[in-house]
Design an enzyme around this catalytic site. Structure first.
Site, PDB file in Angstrom:
ATOM      1  N   ARG A 116       0.844  -1.240   0.109  1.00 42.39           N
ATOM      2  CA  ARG A 116       0.092   0.090   0.096  1.00 42.39           C
ATOM      3  C   ARG A 116       1.087   1.232  -0.020  1.00 42.39           C
ATOM      4  NH1 ARG A 116      -3.595  -2.712  -1.613  1.00 42.39           N
ATOM      5  NH2 ARG A 116      -5.646  -3.017  -0.995  1.00 42.39           N
ATOM      6  N   GLU A 133      -3.451   7.773  -4.367  1.00 42.95           N
ATOM      7  CA  GLU A 133      -3.785   7.497  -5.606  1.00 42.95           C
ATOM      8  C   GLU A 133      -5.188   7.980  -6.060  1.00 42.95           C
ATOM      9  OE1 GLU A 133      -3.235   3.298  -6.204  1.00 42.95           O
ATOM     10  OE2 GLU A 133      -1.133   3.113  -5.522  1.00 42.95           O
ATOM     11  N   HIS A 139       0.335   0.688  -9.822  1.00 45.78           N
ATOM     12  CA  HIS A 139      -0.389  -0.223  -9.150  1.00 45.78           C
ATOM     13  C   HIS A 139      -0.976  -1.337  -9.831  1.00 45.78           C
ATOM     14  CE1 HIS A 139      -3.274  -0.330  -5.112  1.00 45.78           C
ATOM     15  NE2 HIS A 139      -2.766  -1.522  -5.512  1.00 45.78           N
TER      16      HIS A 139
END
Length: 382
Positions: free
Chosen positions: A208, A237, A254
Site C-alpha cells: 500500500r 492514488e 498499481h
C-alpha cells in the site's frame, strides 16, 4: 437480483450473468445512488465501502476481488448483517512475478552475475510475502522474514526484526495497511528508517502506498547515497506526486497484481462466495475462461547462460519498464488530467500472463537452468 460491480472486474457476465442483472459502475466514482437498489456489491480496492455508501441500500452481500481489505468497513457490515468476502491470495503469484522481474533488472543494473547473491528482506509474510519467500528460497536467495504479528504467535519461526530486514540488499514490502493497533503500518518507513537505507540497496513497495511516507522518500532520494527504489503503489492514488515518479528508478501504476490469472482468480473467489451465500452450486472455474497466451513456447539450447536465459524468459512474459514508461508519460500531462490518466492505465491494462502460461523447451542445458525455470513456475519440456 441486481449486482452492482466495479467495471474493471473481469468476466462479470461469464461468472455472474446467471444470477440476474449486472450494473457496471466506475469503482473510483461509485456513489450511494449507484448501489441503493443493489442486492450484491462487487468492488476492487479503489472503492471505499463505508456506511456513507451503503446506508439505506438493500445490499446483503459485499465482495472485493482483491487481497487487501483496508477499503472495507467490515465491522459495520457485520453489525448490519451484510455478508462479506475478499479474495486472499488471488493475485499473490502475479505480485511475486512482478518482484522477481524487478530483481532481475536490478541484478543486471548492478552487474551481478548471480542474482541469488542478493539478500532479500521481506516485510509482511502473508499470502504474497510467503509465496515470494518460498520461491526465493528455492532459487537460492538468502531471505529474512519480518512479520511482527506472526512472530508473536509463531515463536518457532525464525522471524527477523524490521531493522534486520531493512539491512538486506533488497527490501520488499508486503504488509496490509494498518492505521492503529499493536502493529501499525501507516508510514512504517518514515524519515528515520528511509535515512538508514544505503545507496547499494533496493526498496520495492507493492503493498500500500501509505506504508512508505512518500514526502520523506522524496526528500531521501534527493540526498547522497540514496537507495534505488521501485514503487508500484503510491500515497493518494490516483493523484500521485510527479516529483517522486521522477526520482524513483521504476514507477508503475498499481498493477503488480494485474496478471490475467490473478484477476480471474479474484473473480472466481467472489463468485464462489456468492454461490455459497445464495445456496447455488459452484459451476464455473477461472481456468475455463483463460485464452491461449500470445506467447506459448520458448526454446533454449546448450549455449544458453543460466541467469541470462531465465531473465530473457521472464522478460518475455513481463518487463516492468513498459509500465514505467507509460506512467512517466502520464506524469507529463497537465495536473488536472493525471488522476484520470492514472486510472486509465489500470482500466485499459494490456493482457499480462504469468510464467506458467509459457512452455520452455531446454535442449542440453544445465540442471541448474532446468531447476531455475521450474522454480520460477515455467512449464518445462526437456
Amino acid at each position: 437480483m441486481l449486482i452492482v460491480a466495479d467495471e474493471n472486474i473481469p468476466l462479470l457476465d461469464s461468472f455472474f450473468g446467471d444470477f440476474g442483472e449486472i450494473r457496471r459502475v466506475s469503482g473510483r466514482l461509485m456513489k450511494a445512488e449507484d448501489v441503493a437498489d443493489a442486492d450484491v456489491l462487487l468492488v476492487r480496492s479503489v472503492t471505499r465501502v463505508t456506511p456513507s455508501l451503503l446506508q439505506g441500500s438493500r445490499v446483503k452481500f459485499v465482495g472485493t476481488a482483491t487481497i487487501g481489505t483496508d477499503h472495507i468497513d467490515q465491522a459495520w457490515l457485520e453489525e448490519n448483517g451484510i455478508a462479506f468476502c475478499a479474495a486472499p491470495g488471488c493475485n499473490a503469484n502475479s505480485v511475486v512475478e512482478y518482484v522477481l522481474s524487478v530483481l532481475a533488472l536490478y541484478a543486471e543494473r548492478r552487474g551481478i552475475e548471480d542474482w541469488s547473491e542478493l539478500s532479500v528482506g521481506i516485510v509482511g509474510v502473508g499470502n504474497v510475502g510467503g509465496e515470494l519467500a518460498r520461491k526465493l528460497d528455492r532459487l537460492g536467495f538468502t531471505v529474512k522474514l519480518c512479520d511482527p504479528p506472526r512472530a508473536e504467535v509463531e515463536p518457532e519461526v525464525d522471524f527477523a526484526t524490521l531493522d534486520e530486514a531493512l539491512d538486506c540488499d533488497v527490501v520488499t514490502l508486503h504488509t496490509p495497511l494498518e492505521i492503529g493497533g499493536a502493529h501499525p503500518t501507516y508510514h512504517l518507513l518514515g524519515a528515520d528508517r528511509l535515512q538508514a537505507l544505503r545507496g547499494d540497496q533496493l526498496l520495492i513497495n507493492t503493498s500500500r502506498g501509505e506504508v512508505v511516507d512518500n514526502q520523506a522518500l522524496l526528500n531521501r532520494l534527493g540526498q547522497p547515497e540514496a537507495p534505488v527504489v521501485a514503487l508500484d503503489v503510491w500515497e493518494q492514488e490516483p493523484v500521485i506526486m510527479p516529483e517522486l515518479v521522477n526520482k524513483v528508478w521504476l514507477a508503475t501504476p498499481h498493477i503488480a497484481g494485474y496478471s490475467l490469472e490473478g484477476k480471474l482468480q479474484g473473480t472466481e473467489i467472489i463468485y464462489q462466495a456468492v454461490c455459497r451465500f445464495l445456496g447455488f452450486p459452484v459451476r464455473k472455474q477461472a481456468g475455463q475462461f483463460l485464452p491461449e497466451p500470445a506467447l506459448s513456447k520458448l526454446s533454449f539450447t546448450s549455449s544458453a547462460e543460466d541467469d541470462a536465459a531465465a531473465f530473457t524468459a521472464m522478460r518475455c512474459c513481463y518487463d516492468p519498464r513498459r509500465d514505467d514508461a507509460n506512467l512517466r508519460l502520464v506524469m507529463g500531462l497537465d495536473a488536472s488530467e493525471r488522476g484520470a490518466a492514472f486510472d486509465r492505465l489500470r482500466k485499459d491494462y494490456p493482457v499480462r500472463r504469468e510464467f506458467s502460461s509459457v512452455k520452455v523447451q531446454l535442449k542440453g542445458t544445465s540442471k541448474i537452468l532446468r531447476d531455475t525455470f521450474k522454480d520460477l513456475g515455467f512449464k518445462l519440456k526437456i
